[in-house]
Scaffold this active site. Structure first.
Site, mmCIF file in Angstrom:
data_model
loop_
_atom_site.group_PDB
_atom_site.id
_atom_site.type_symbol
_atom_site.label_atom_id
_atom_site.label_comp_id
_atom_site.label_asym_id
_atom_site.label_seq_id
_atom_site.Cartn_x
_atom_site.Cartn_y
_atom_site.Cartn_z
ATOM 1 N N SER A 158 0.788 -1.229 0.000
ATOM 2 C CA SER A 158 0.000 0.000 0.000
ATOM 3 C C SER A 158 0.821 1.281 0.000
ATOM 4 C CB SER A 158 -0.938 0.018 1.207
ATOM 5 O OG SER A 158 -0.207 -0.035 2.419
ATOM 6 N N HIS A 186 -5.669 -4.089 -0.784
ATOM 7 C CA HIS A 186 -5.571 -3.072 -1.838
ATOM 8 C C HIS A 186 -5.655 -3.674 -3.234
ATOM 9 C CE1 HIS A 186 -4.581 0.561 0.560
ATOM 10 N NE2 HIS A 186 -4.167 -0.348 1.421
ATOM 11 N N LYS A 217 -12.198 -0.294 1.294
ATOM 12 C CA LYS A 217 -11.450 0.364 0.229
ATOM 13 C C LYS A 217 -12.283 0.350 -1.063
ATOM 14 C CE LYS A 217 -7.164 -0.534 2.641
ATOM 15 N NZ LYS A 217 -7.830 -0.958 3.896
#
Length: 373
Positions: A158, A186, A217
């Protein structure tokens, strides 16, 4: 001090009293404020109330949790999933379940803090290999071990936006009899066909023992999950301490919103396509300026400046120009590797990205990172 947001998360937000282009959020697909997700959350509030008030094992289970787990399992192409109240809880719950005293964990040097915490909680011996260095990993895998072996890595890192070399890691896991765990917080909604994740990006579904992910996310909600075989999930359900001992499991309204987002992206690949179009457009603009974006190959794009003070000044500079991106420094990244981190979203327009690139260029010149031309 925290900055104050007075709007939904989106490509542009109201931050500290002004509108700025938002390059700090992990809202990869721009769906955190999608009308259908908001309506799904409202409907769940009306039906189930605000919070569960005790663990699912104690107070009972809401149907929306079961529906979300089924949808996640189908999306990830696994037998079963278990949702947690956050991604940190997923990692700190599943790692101590998989290994313990007498076992060995092999962890990438740049793994997320929640992986590190899960490893420490397990009581297993932790051996750290150099970032993405397969020679380093193989050297420590060759060392004798009495118990089980677990290799754990992020799928997408990330802070740098690079990918774990999962095919090579899977080969080493097979060769040395290790379980392979991937945290794809991610990568979900970002990598692979239809955003199914980094494991599917590499075509390794059958070779990864367990996967963790985040719903906060690309899925625009909150929560985390563990994905794997039905046998694994059923054994984990009554034993993961971060699952059974929390009085705040995933709120039904958040589960309903995540469920709706999974439905949206499973039926419409344009969100993932637009994310990658924006990623390539922005990365090309920044690279042409001559700035250092490291080894990123994902929508996480760092501008590495080295000095922490410079990173902070540039973050403030571009904020004054209408762009919000955080300065990232030690201990989030190694000393001497401070940076501004830009997260690309499908919600950004090309005009947004042009304005961001122009703000970066102006600040880089003002701070003598680029020459004035």
């Amino acid at each position: 001090m925290y900055r104050t947001v007075n709007s939904p998360q989106g490509a542009r937000i109201q931050l500290d009293g002004r509108e700025v282009i938002n390059m700090a959020s992990n809202n990869y697909l721009g769906l955190a404020s999608h009308p259908q997700a908001i309506q799904a959350a409202k409907d769940a509030l009306d039906q189930y109330g605000v919070g569960p008030t005790a663990s699912r094992n104690i107070v009972g289970n809401f149907p929306v949790h079961d529906a979300l787990e089924r949808a996640l399992a189908e999306f990830k192409d696994v037998e079963a999933t278990l949702v947690f109240n956050c991604g940190v809880s997923a990692n700190t719950g599943v790692i101590p379940f998989l290994v313990g005293k007498g076992d060995v964990i092999y962890s990438d040097a740049l793994n997320h803090g929640s992986i590190i915490d899960g490893c420490r909680l397990s009581g297993a011996q932790i051996k750290v290999y150099q970032h993405k260095d397969m020679d380093s990993l193989e050297r420590i895998l060759k060392e004798p071990v009495a118990g089980k072996k677990l290799i754990v890595t992020d799928g997408v890192f990330s802070m740098d936006g690079d990918l774990a070399p999962l095919p090579e890691i899977a080969d080493l896991a097979d060769r040395y009899g290790a379980m392979l765990m991937v945290d794809d917080a991610h990568g979900d909604g970002v990598m692979g066909p239809m955003g199914k994740g980094t494991v599917d990006h590499f075509g390794l579904r059958s070779r990864v023992y367990v996967e963790t992910g985040s719903l906060s996310k690309a899925f625009g909600s909150a929560g985390g999950f563990v994905a794997g075989s039905r046998e694994l999930i059923e054994a984990l359900r009554p034993k993961a301490r971060s699952f059974i001992f929390t009085a705040s499991p995933m709120a039904p309204c958040l589960a309903a919103a995540a469920l709706k987002v999974i439905e949206i992206i499973s039926q419409d690949e344009s969100y993932v396509d637009r994310l990658w179009e924006n990623r390539e457009y922005f990365a090309n603009r920044i690279t042409k300026l001559g700035l250092n974006i490291g080894t990123t190959v994902t929508p996480v794009i760092p501008v590495i400046v080295g000095d922490e003070g410079l990173a902070e000044r540039m973050s403030q500079d571009i904020f004054e120009k209408g762009v919000f991106a955080q300065a990232i420094k030690f201990p989030m990244v190694p000393k001497g590797a401070a940076r501004l981190r830009f997260i690309i979203s499908a919600g950004h327009s090309k005009d947004d990205l042009d304005l961001v690139a122009e703000a970066i260029e102006e600040s880089a010149k003002e701070n003598r990172l680029l020459s004035q031309r």
